[in-house]
Design an enzyme around this catalytic site. Sequence first.
Site, PDB file in Angstrom:
ATOM      1  N   ASN A 277      -3.962 -13.338  15.190  1.00 29.11           N
ATOM      2  CA  ASN A 277      -4.980 -12.293  15.180  1.00 29.11           C
ATOM      3  C   ASN A 277      -5.935 -12.536  16.330  1.00 29.11           C
ATOM      4  O   ASN A 277      -6.351 -13.667  16.531  1.00 29.11           O
ATOM      5  CB  ASN A 277      -5.741 -12.308  13.848  1.00 29.11           C
ATOM      6  CG  ASN A 277      -6.337 -10.946  13.512  1.00 29.11           C
ATOM      7  OD1 ASN A 277      -7.080 -10.379  14.301  1.00 29.11           O
ATOM      8  ND2 ASN A 277      -5.990 -10.421  12.365  1.00 29.11           N
TER       9      ASN A 277
ATOM     10  N   HIS B  11       0.823  -1.219   0.000  1.00 29.95           N
ATOM     11  CA  HIS B  11       0.000   0.000   0.000  1.00 29.95           C
ATOM     12  C   HIS B  11       0.854   1.265   0.000  1.00 29.95           C
ATOM     13  O   HIS B  11       0.352   2.353   0.260  1.00 29.95           O
ATOM     14  CB  HIS B  11      -0.974  -0.013   1.183  1.00 29.95           C
ATOM     15  CG  HIS B  11      -2.051  -1.047   1.031  1.00 29.95           C
ATOM     16  ND1 HIS B  11      -2.853  -1.465   2.060  1.00 29.95           N
ATOM     17  CD2 HIS B  11      -2.441  -1.762  -0.052  1.00 29.95           C
ATOM     18  CE1 HIS B  11      -3.700  -2.394   1.608  1.00 29.95           C
ATOM     19  NE2 HIS B  11      -3.461  -2.592   0.335  1.00 29.95           N
TER      20      HIS B  11
END
Length: 236
Positions: free
Chosen positions: A203, A106
């Site tokens: 996570n 990104h």
Amino acid sequence: MRVLVLTGAGVSAESGIPTFRGKNGYWRNLDPTKLATPEAFARDPQLVWDWYRERRERIRNAQPNAAHEAIARLAKQTEEFLLVTQNVDDLHARAGLPGEKMVQIHGDIFITRCSRCTFEHDHEHEPEHESVPNCPQCDALMRPGVVWFGEQLSRRELQRVESYLDGGACDAVIVAGTTATLGYIVDWTLSASHGGGELIEVNPEETPLSRFATRLVREPAAIALPRIVDGLIRSR
Ligand SMILES: [Zn+2]
């Protein structure tokens, strides 16, 4: 050992960088997912730059955490290694991960690039303006070197990921601090682990990758990764 690591906003959040969607994500009552767009920049470039300058400042004042350090250590200890990160900050680099072992899909918040031509410079040569900078080559507005919502990923960076994946299946794939809602994160993870390698998800919450994982670690990355990396290095 051949390893692929994918990281997302959760890893930087543990260094105090707010995620876009988290409870601290709003800035001046504005939704970052609406600021990080070409439309917002076209409408109000000064506002978008003000926001990015604050984010840059916050990142400069943040420190890499134990997750960043564990990943850099793993990179040094493995023959073949690539990190693909969704994070635009420089915390992986500051933890010691060399640029050739990392793809920032990104972009890089510290790069300032032209919105029209190919001119760009990184932050080492970039004094912070207070206004919106213009390109020294073509006079168009300069913008942060990040990929905004609705924009294509860089072809060059995509090719770096694809060529690593083409190099063979991985012995271990670690996915940490990303909700894996973007299709390519899932595709790359499955492609890299298809040869039977370990797929470790770190996570606190379930993600679309959870059902494929060979190991689920429901802990923050800064707590879990040092232990996981030690285990991988010992098992070589
Ligand atoms: Zn230009």
